[in-house]
Design a protein around this motif. Structure first.
Motif, mmCIF file in Angstrom:
data_model
loop_
_atom_site.group_PDB
_atom_site.id
_atom_site.type_symbol
_atom_site.label_atom_id
_atom_site.label_comp_id
_atom_site.label_asym_id
_atom_site.label_seq_id
_atom_site.Cartn_x
_atom_site.Cartn_y
_atom_site.Cartn_z
ATOM 1 N N ALA A 185 106.907 15.390 52.026
ATOM 2 C CA ALA A 185 105.588 14.864 51.646
ATOM 3 C C ALA A 185 104.727 15.902 50.939
ATOM 4 N N VAL A 186 105.198 17.158 50.851
ATOM 5 C CA VAL A 186 104.409 18.181 50.173
ATOM 6 C C VAL A 186 104.214 17.825 48.699
ATOM 7 N N VAL A 187 105.102 16.997 48.150
ATOM 8 C CA VAL A 187 104.930 16.614 46.740
ATOM 9 C C VAL A 187 103.651 15.804 46.530
ATOM 10 N N ASP A 188 103.152 15.190 47.614
ATOM 11 C CA ASP A 188 101.899 14.433 47.498
ATOM 12 C C ASP A 188 100.703 15.361 47.308
ATOM 13 N N ASP A 189 100.881 16.632 47.653
ATOM 14 C CA ASP A 189 99.789 17.601 47.516
ATOM 15 C C ASP A 189 99.813 18.313 46.164
ATOM 16 N N ILE A 190 100.820 18.018 45.362
ATOM 17 C CA ILE A 190 100.955 18.699 44.075
ATOM 18 C C ILE A 190 99.853 18.265 43.109
ATOM 19 N N VAL A 191 99.237 19.244 42.494
ATOM 20 C CA VAL A 191 98.274 19.015 41.408
ATOM 21 C C VAL A 191 98.888 19.633 40.156
ATOM 22 N N ARG A 192 99.443 18.806 39.284
ATOM 23 C CA ARG A 192 100.198 19.298 38.139
ATOM 24 C C ARG A 192 99.295 19.945 37.089
ATOM 25 N N GLN A 193 99.781 21.017 36.516
ATOM 26 C CA GLN A 193 99.172 21.548 35.300
ATOM 27 C C GLN A 193 99.741 20.710 34.154
ATOM 28 N N GLU A 194 98.995 19.728 33.703
ATOM 29 C CA GLU A 194 99.539 18.711 32.812
ATOM 30 C C GLU A 194 100.005 19.266 31.474
ATOM 31 N N ARG A 195 99.490 20.409 31.089
ATOM 32 C CA ARG A 195 99.920 21.003 29.821
ATOM 33 C C ARG A 195 101.390 21.424 29.875
ATOM 34 N N GLU A 196 101.900 21.722 31.083
ATOM 35 C CA GLU A 196 103.270 22.211 31.211
ATOM 36 C C GLU A 196 104.167 21.325 32.068
ATOM 37 N N ILE A 197 103.600 20.598 33.042
ATOM 38 C CA ILE A 197 104.413 19.876 34.025
ATOM 39 C C ILE A 197 104.190 18.364 33.887
ATOM 40 N N ARG A 198 105.267 17.631 33.612
ATOM 41 C CA ARG A 198 105.190 16.170 33.578
ATOM 42 C C ARG A 198 105.328 15.574 34.974
ATOM 43 N N HIS A 199 106.252 16.131 35.738
ATOM 44 C CA HIS A 199 106.580 15.529 37.026
ATOM 45 C C HIS A 199 107.254 16.593 37.888
ATOM 46 N N ALA A 200 107.175 16.441 39.195
ATOM 47 C CA ALA A 200 107.864 17.336 40.124
ATOM 48 C C ALA A 200 108.416 16.498 41.266
ATOM 49 N N ALA A 201 109.629 16.811 41.688
ATOM 50 C CA ALA A 201 110.269 16.025 42.741
ATOM 51 C C ALA A 201 111.363 16.845 43.403
ATOM 52 N N PHE A 202 111.622 16.527 44.679
ATOM 53 C CA PHE A 202 112.785 17.085 45.356
ATOM 54 C C PHE A 202 114.024 16.339 44.863
ATOM 55 N N CYS A 203 115.056 17.089 44.522
ATOM 56 C CA CYS A 203 116.255 16.504 43.928
ATOM 57 C C CYS A 203 117.502 16.938 44.691
ATOM 58 N N SER A 204 118.419 15.992 44.818
ATOM 59 C CA SER A 204 119.715 16.317 45.414
ATOM 60 C C SER A 204 120.524 17.162 44.433
ATOM 61 N N LEU A 205 121.631 17.716 44.908
ATOM 62 C CA LEU A 205 122.456 18.526 44.009
ATOM 63 C C LEU A 205 123.047 17.683 42.889
ATOM 64 N N ASP A 206 123.334 16.424 43.159
ATOM 65 C CA ASP A 206 123.808 15.541 42.086
ATOM 66 C C ASP A 206 122.728 15.361 41.028
ATOM 67 N N GLU A 207 121.487 15.233 41.468
ATOM 68 C CA GLU A 207 120.378 15.085 40.515
ATOM 69 C C GLU A 207 120.120 16.398 39.774
ATOM 70 N N VAL A 208 120.344 17.517 40.438
ATOM 71 C CA VAL A 208 120.234 18.807 39.758
ATOM 72 C C VAL A 208 121.217 18.860 38.595
ATOM 73 N N GLU A 209 122.461 18.454 38.851
ATOM 74 C CA GLU A 209 123.473 18.455 37.796
ATOM 75 C C GLU A 209 123.090 17.525 36.653
ATOM 76 N N GLU A 210 122.481 16.415 36.978
ATOM 77 C CA GLU A 210 122.130 15.401 35.978
ATOM 78 C C GLU A 210 120.927 15.816 35.143
ATOM 79 N N ARG A 211 119.937 16.461 35.772
ATOM 80 C CA ARG A 211 118.661 16.704 35.112
ATOM 81 C C ARG A 211 118.525 18.095 34.490
ATOM 82 N N CYS A 212 119.272 19.059 34.984
ATOM 83 C CA CYS A 212 119.100 20.447 34.549
ATOM 84 C C CYS A 212 120.120 20.827 33.480
ATOM 85 N N ALA A 213 119.788 21.831 32.699
ATOM 86 C CA ALA A 213 120.780 22.438 31.814
ATOM 87 C C ALA A 213 121.889 23.028 32.676
ATOM 88 N N ASP A 214 123.076 23.160 32.101
ATOM 89 C CA ASP A 214 124.211 23.622 32.898
ATOM 90 C C ASP A 214 123.963 25.000 33.498
#
Length: 280
Positions: free
Chosen positions: A226-255
């Motif tokens: 639930a800590v993601v609910d406390d996030i205040v994004r710096q909109e100039r640099e951050i679109r979104h933030a989320a906890f991701c599984s390792l499968d999602e890490v592989e899918e979303r990140c550069a190799d």
């Protein structure tokens, strides 16, 4: 305008090194030199040596500083001998001036300069400052590995690239990497998280316009999802933030980012190495 020509003493080489000084702006002089019988550093008979050129240029710089606040020189980027002469004459490297017009053509020139207020190079502090001006400097990036109780990793979707990445950023000059990553997390996400132990040092080769760098990954601890609910994004640099599984890490990140995250997790568990290159 102040100008002059010096010769190396005849009993040294019998060769000539000509050094001229020209006032180019209020309080600013520019020194230039050439060898009359060969380039500095050559071993041709009668040619001046590197030491000859250094001594002549050093004296011209000292003289010019009695009437100018700054003395500078511009050296071709491929003129290694000239750059050595500039350095050992006590001029500090300041950077590369791009696109200087010489003979009607744009060229790049390395800028060296000495100020009247600079400590002399023969003093220990002055010599260290001289070395510091031209020794290699490597960019440092600090990132933080934050996890939730399910083992997911906090990732940020960035505005300036498609791939997701760990929170963090570039270490400022004179800033501790550990302090830097906590600052970046607070600036980008509004979270105050103390950086823990260093988990990984990952060398990043030059890529897509970036010079090479060292990426330091610090432990950010385990948090409630639930800590993601406390996030205040710096909109100039951050679109979104989320906890991701390792499968999602592989899918979303550069190799290379995915490899870095896996290596940091392995180091956290005591089963990996503390140093990698591009995550390997």
């Amino acid at each position: 305008m102040a100008a002059g020509t010096e010769r190396t003493p005849e009993h040294d080489t019998g060769a000539q090194v000509e050094a001229t000084v020209e006032t180019v702006a209020d309080g600013v002089a520019r020194v230039a030199w050439r060898a009359g019988a060969g380039a500095p550093g050559t071993t041709d008979a009668g040619a001046p040596t590197h030491g000859d050129a250094v001594e002549v240029v050093r004296r011209r710089v000292e003289d010019a500083l009695t009437t100018h606040a700054r003395v500078e020189t511009l050296v071709a980027v491929d003129d290694e001998a000239g750059q050595r002469v500039a350095t050992w004459s006590g001029l500090r490297r300041e950077g590369v001036m791009r696109g200087v017009t010489v003979a009607g053509e744009p060229v790049d020139r390395v800028v060296y300069a000495r100020l009247a207020t600079d400590r002399p190079a023969h003093e220990p502090d002055g010599f260290r400052e001289l070395l510091n001006s031209f020794l290699p400097r490597k960019r440092a990036i600090s990132q933080m590995l934050l996890r939730d109780h399910d083992g997911r990793v906090l990732l940020c979707q960035l505005t300036y690239k498609r791939d997701w990445d760990l929170p963090g950023g570039v270490v400022e000059v004179g800033e501790s990497p550990q302090v830097a990553v906590a600052r970046e997390v607070e600036e980008e996400l509004g979270l105050q998280v103390e950086a823990g132990a260093l988990l990984l040092t990952d060398w990043l080769p030059a890529w897509a316009g970036w010079d090479d760098a060292l990426c330091l990954v610090f432990d950010g601890g385990v948090h409630d999802a639930a800590v993601v609910d406390d996030i205040v994004r710096q909109e100039r640099e951050i679109r979104h933030a989320a906890f991701c599984s390792l499968d999602e890490v592989e899918e979303r990140c550069a190799d290379f980012t995915a490899r870095r995250i896996r290596s940091a997790l392995a180091s956290l568990d005591g089963g990996g190495t503390a140093y990698t290159e591009s995550g390997r």
